[in-house]
Design a protein around this motif. Structure first.
Motif, PDB file in Angstrom:
ATOM      1  N   SER A 385      13.967  19.308  -5.796  1.00  0.00           N
ATOM      2  CA  SER A 385      13.203  18.362  -4.991  1.00  0.00           C
ATOM      3  C   SER A 385      12.107  19.047  -4.172  1.00  0.00           C
ATOM      4  O   SER A 385      11.216  18.375  -3.641  1.00  0.00           O
ATOM      5  CB  SER A 385      14.133  17.591  -4.052  1.00  0.00           C
ATOM      6  OG  SER A 385      14.722  18.468  -3.094  1.00  0.00           O
ATOM      7  N   LEU A 386      12.172  20.375  -4.056  1.00  0.00           N
ATOM      8  CA  LEU A 386      11.164  21.116  -3.295  1.00  0.00           C
ATOM      9  C   LEU A 386       9.883  21.324  -4.075  1.00  0.00           C
ATOM     10  O   LEU A 386       8.859  21.727  -3.504  1.00  0.00           O
ATOM     11  CB  LEU A 386      11.716  22.489  -2.892  1.00  0.00           C
ATOM     12  CG  LEU A 386      12.977  22.506  -2.024  1.00  0.00           C
ATOM     13  CD1 LEU A 386      13.471  23.937  -1.859  1.00  0.00           C
ATOM     14  CD2 LEU A 386      12.696  21.874  -0.672  1.00  0.00           C
ATOM     15  N   TYR A 387       9.901  21.054  -5.369  1.00  0.00           N
ATOM     16  CA  TYR A 387       8.798  21.414  -6.247  1.00  0.00           C
ATOM     17  C   TYR A 387       8.115  20.179  -6.826  1.00  0.00           C
ATOM     18  O   TYR A 387       8.671  19.082  -6.818  1.00  0.00           O
ATOM     19  CB  TYR A 387       9.317  22.301  -7.385  1.00  0.00           C
ATOM     20  CG  TYR A 387       9.997  23.548  -6.877  1.00  0.00           C
ATOM     21  CD1 TYR A 387       9.299  24.728  -6.717  1.00  0.00           C
ATOM     22  CD2 TYR A 387      11.340  23.530  -6.498  1.00  0.00           C
ATOM     23  CE1 TYR A 387       9.916  25.872  -6.220  1.00  0.00           C
ATOM     24  CE2 TYR A 387      11.966  24.661  -6.000  1.00  0.00           C
ATOM     25  CZ  TYR A 387      11.244  25.829  -5.858  1.00  0.00           C
ATOM     26  OH  TYR A 387      11.849  26.960  -5.361  1.00  0.00           O
ATOM     27  N   VAL A 388       6.890  20.376  -7.312  1.00  0.00           N
ATOM     28  CA  VAL A 388       6.201  19.273  -7.975  1.00  0.00           C
ATOM     29  C   VAL A 388       7.055  18.808  -9.150  1.00  0.00           C
ATOM     30  O   VAL A 388       7.757  19.604  -9.777  1.00  0.00           O
ATOM     31  CB  VAL A 388       4.803  19.693  -8.457  1.00  0.00           C
ATOM     32  CG1 VAL A 388       3.887  19.976  -7.287  1.00  0.00           C
ATOM     33  CG2 VAL A 388       4.870  20.903  -9.380  1.00  0.00           C
ATOM     34  N   GLU A 389       6.984  17.552  -9.456  1.00  0.00           N
ATOM     35  CA  GLU A 389       7.909  16.996 -10.442  1.00  0.00           C
ATOM     36  C   GLU A 389       7.566  17.389 -11.860  1.00  0.00           C
ATOM     37  O   GLU A 389       8.440  17.522 -12.711  1.00  0.00           O
ATOM     38  CB  GLU A 389       7.933  15.463 -10.326  1.00  0.00           C
ATOM     39  CG  GLU A 389       8.554  14.979  -9.022  1.00  0.00           C
ATOM     40  CD  GLU A 389       8.629  13.477  -8.962  1.00  0.00           C
ATOM     41  OE1 GLU A 389       8.248  12.827  -9.960  1.00  0.00           O
ATOM     42  OE2 GLU A 389       9.060  12.946  -7.933  1.00  0.00           O
ATOM     43  N   ARG A 390       6.268  17.554 -12.136  1.00  0.00           N
ATOM     44  CA  ARG A 390       5.890  17.856 -13.516  1.00  0.00           C
ATOM     45  C   ARG A 390       4.810  18.911 -13.525  1.00  0.00           C
ATOM     46  O   ARG A 390       4.755  19.773 -12.674  1.00  0.00           O
ATOM     47  CB  ARG A 390       5.424  16.575 -14.218  1.00  0.00           C
ATOM     48  CG  ARG A 390       6.580  15.721 -14.712  1.00  0.00           C
ATOM     49  CD  ARG A 390       6.051  14.691 -15.651  1.00  0.00           C
ATOM     50  NE  ARG A 390       7.134  14.235 -16.499  1.00  0.00           N
ATOM     51  CZ  ARG A 390       7.004  13.279 -17.379  1.00  0.00           C
ATOM     52  NH1 ARG A 390       5.844  12.696 -17.559  1.00  0.00           N
ATOM     53  NH2 ARG A 390       8.015  12.915 -18.126  1.00  0.00           N
ATOM     54  N   GLY A 391       3.908  18.821 -14.491  1.00  0.00           N
ATOM     55  CA  GLY A 391       2.862  19.809 -14.587  1.00  0.00           C
ATOM     56  C   GLY A 391       3.416  21.118 -15.091  1.00  0.00           C
ATOM     57  O   GLY A 391       4.329  21.166 -15.905  1.00  0.00           O
ATOM     58  N   GLU A 392       2.854  22.219 -14.598  1.00  0.00           N
ATOM     59  CA  GLU A 392       3.289  23.538 -15.048  1.00  0.00           C
ATOM     60  C   GLU A 392       4.725  23.813 -14.622  1.00  0.00           C
ATOM     61  O   GLU A 392       5.415  24.621 -15.204  1.00  0.00           O
ATOM     62  CB  GLU A 392       2.348  24.613 -14.481  1.00  0.00           C
ATOM     63  CG  GLU A 392       0.908  24.436 -14.943  1.00  0.00           C
ATOM     64  CD  GLU A 392      -0.070  25.168 -14.052  1.00  0.00           C
ATOM     65  OE1 GLU A 392       0.275  26.261 -13.579  1.00  0.00           O
ATOM     66  OE2 GLU A 392      -1.170  24.656 -13.828  1.00  0.00           O
ATOM     67  N   GLY A 393       5.161  23.118 -13.588  1.00  0.00           N
ATOM     68  CA  GLY A 393       6.555  23.225 -13.182  1.00  0.00           C
ATOM     69  C   GLY A 393       6.828  24.428 -12.303  1.00  0.00           C
ATOM     70  O   GLY A 393       6.516  25.543 -12.661  1.00  0.00           O
ATOM     71  N   GLY A 394       7.397  24.171 -11.122  1.00  0.00           N
ATOM     72  CA  GLY A 394       7.893  25.292 -10.332  1.00  0.00           C
ATOM     73  C   GLY A 394       7.117  25.647  -9.097  1.00  0.00           C
ATOM     74  O   GLY A 394       7.507  26.568  -8.390  1.00  0.00           O
ATOM     75  N   HIS A 395       5.992  24.985  -8.800  1.00  0.00           N
ATOM     76  CA  HIS A 395       5.299  25.258  -7.542  1.00  0.00           C
ATOM     77  C   HIS A 395       5.686  24.198  -6.507  1.00  0.00           C
ATOM     78  O   HIS A 395       6.081  23.088  -6.843  1.00  0.00           O
ATOM     79  CB  HIS A 395       3.787  25.284  -7.757  1.00  0.00           C
ATOM     80  CG  HIS A 395       3.321  26.497  -8.504  1.00  0.00           C
ATOM     81  ND1 HIS A 395       3.269  26.541  -9.877  1.00  0.00           N
ATOM     82  CD2 HIS A 395       2.928  27.720  -8.080  1.00  0.00           C
ATOM     83  CE1 HIS A 395       2.848  27.735 -10.261  1.00  0.00           C
ATOM     84  NE2 HIS A 395       2.645  28.469  -9.189  1.00  0.00           N
ATOM     85  N   TYR A 396       5.521  24.573  -5.254  1.00  0.00           N
ATOM     86  CA  TYR A 396       5.973  23.708  -4.175  1.00  0.00           C
ATOM     87  C   TYR A 396       5.163  22.413  -4.078  1.00  0.00           C
ATOM     88  O   TYR A 396       3.954  22.387  -4.325  1.00  0.00           O
ATOM     89  CB  TYR A 396       5.885  24.440  -2.843  1.00  0.00           C
ATOM     90  CG  TYR A 396       6.944  25.507  -2.635  1.00  0.00           C
ATOM     91  CD1 TYR A 396       8.274  25.259  -2.955  1.00  0.00           C
ATOM     92  CD2 TYR A 396       6.615  26.742  -2.102  1.00  0.00           C
ATOM     93  CE1 TYR A 396       9.250  26.224  -2.746  1.00  0.00           C
ATOM     94  CE2 TYR A 396       7.586  27.716  -1.886  1.00  0.00           C
ATOM     95  CZ  TYR A 396       8.900  27.452  -2.217  1.00  0.00           C
ATOM     96  OH  TYR A 396       9.861  28.408  -2.017  1.00  0.00           O
ATOM     97  N   SER A 397       5.846  21.349  -3.647  1.00  0.00           N
ATOM     98  CA  SER A 397       5.223  20.043  -3.452  1.00  0.00           C
ATOM     99  C   SER A 397       4.459  20.036  -2.131  1.00  0.00           C
ATOM    100  O   SER A 397       4.660  20.916  -1.270  1.00  0.00           O
ATOM    101  CB  SER A 397       6.293  18.960  -3.426  1.00  0.00           C
ATOM    102  OG  SER A 397       7.098  19.106  -2.257  1.00  0.00           O
TER     103      SER A 397
END
Length: 419
Positions: A385-397
């Motif tokens: 839940s701390l990260y962006v939901e999609r895209g490249e995946g794995g960076h913070y929201s």
């Protein structure tokens, strides 16, 4: 006799087809290397606008790019893009506050893509939120795929032109691997344009090994620099060769069930693309991302071992950061943040960097350290839940970046009280 010949011929043809299919599948699996020196064509080279002979690559000044985050299904219009903009200093823009050399507090940040804040807009970076908290401009000198070494090199090059009172060094635990790298392809298969300098320890002292590539055109013939790359990149022997696929490719492909799952999800995404519509019942994009995370777990354990075997080099780079802070008279803060693949692993096994931050706290009175994982742990344990939901995946929201800004603002305010 003829039926036997036909059977043998059919088996041979089937084996050849299976071998070809296996190789093509392995090419698309991120945890497998299929070529040591993949071809780099001029079209790809032309897109490498961030090349830098001193640092390997670096964000360029006065640029604006829009990036599709991938937050849409095949056939749908793009719903989400993010904008990356840099100013005349090649810092990511800080909409909240203009740069003011006479400001009471000046703040800058250096580090990797988590410092740059990939996958969110300019006004959703932790630097922009921090600028709002402190009412001052916050420079963002993060660089995609940077390790602590490149971030330190960029600091030394940039700081004289943009001095600040506080410098936050923000990196992920993958820095332990990045500081041992010269060519990213040997550890991040397919990252073929990323050739960089690094530091080595000689009799306890840091010595800089310059990048073997002085001109961008030299990337077209990296094989001519094979001896240098293999000698100075630790991962060639310890990661690349153990993960290099060889004939029979079918055996390598079938070695892990996860290979089959990843290939299946990839095929599903390709089918959706060709049909220009989604297939009901399964989110192939999400399934592929989760499969990739499972395939990444051996790399996380590899990095965990590197913190045991190469802590001296990491500590020496921190020492260099502290010494440079003393020389330039700024307040240094080291911030460890988490990639998603580490967060999921560490939620069960503990931090892969062990007692690193405790050691740094004991050794350096003038250095503030922050283990961001201790500030961002969700109550329900859902680290995703701390990260962006999609895209490249794995960076913070954006929401997580706002929380990070609160933590960093507390450091600056605490120092103001002490002073």
């Amino acid at each position: 006799m003829l039926p036997l010949v036909a059977i043998v011929l059919a088996l041979v043809v089937s084996a050849v087809i299976l071998e070809v299919v296996s190789y093509r599948a392995l090419e698309r699996i991120p945890s497998v290397a299929t070529e040591e020196f993949p071809e780099i064509d001029r079209e790809l080279l032309g897109k490498f606008s961030s090349f830098d002979p001193e640092l390997g690559w670096v964000p360029q000044p006065n640029r604006e790019k829009q990036k599709d985050t991938g937050d849409h299904l095949p056939g749908e219009e793009v719903r989400t893009t993010v904008t990356y903009s840099t100013d005349e200093y090649a810092s990511r823009v800080c909409p909240a506050k203009e740069r003011d050399p006479d400001a009471d507090i000046r703040v800058s940040t250096y580090g990797d893509s988590y410092c740059f804040c990939r996958e969110v807009d300019n006004d959703e970076t932790f630097q922009n939120y921090l600028a709002q908290e402190l009412d001052t401009h916050v420079a963002n000198y993060g660089g995609g795929n940077y390790g602590l070494d490149q971030a330190l090199m960029r600091l030394k090059r940039q700081y004289p032109d943009d001095p600040t009172d506080h410098v936050f060094m923000v990196v992920t635990a993958s820095s332990i691997a990045r500081i041992l790298s010269v060519w990213k392809h040997y550890q991040e298969f397919g990252n073929i344009l990323a050739v960089k300098p690094r530091y080595v320890l000689e009799d306890g002292d840091l010595e800089r090994v310059e990048s073997p590539v002085d001109e961008k055109e030299e990337l077209l013939d990296l094989e001519s620099k094979a001896d240098f790359l293999r000698e100075y990149d630790f991962h060639y022997d310890h990661w690349f060769k153990p993960h290099f696929a060889t004939r029979p490719y079918t055996a390598d492909f079938l070695e892990k069930n996860e290979h089959l799952r990843y290939a299946g999800y990839t095929a599903g995404k390709e089918l959706e693309r060709r049909l220009s519509r989604s297939i009901p019942g399964i989110d192939f994009d999400l399934a592929q991302t989760q499969s990739a995370l499972r395939l990444e777990q051996p790399r996380v354990r590899y990095h965990e071992r590197l913190f045991d075997t190469h802590e001296d080099l990491f500590d020496a780079l921190i020492q260099e950061f502290v010494d440079y802070a003393d020389k330039q008279d700024f307040e240094p803060t080291f911030v460890m943040v988490q990639q998603l693949r580490y967060a999921k692993y560490e939620s069960e096994h503990g931090p892969i960097y062990g007692d690193l931050l405790d050691r740094l706290d004991e050794r350096y009175d003038d250095l503030t350290t922050i283990d961001m994982a201790t500030h961002l742990s969700p109550d329900d344990g859902d680290v995703e839940s701390l990260y962006v939901e999609r895209g490249e995946g794995g960076h913070y929201s954006p929401e997580t970046n706002a929380a990070i800004a609160q933590v960093l603002a507390g450091v600056v305010e605490q120092r103001a009280v002490v002073e």
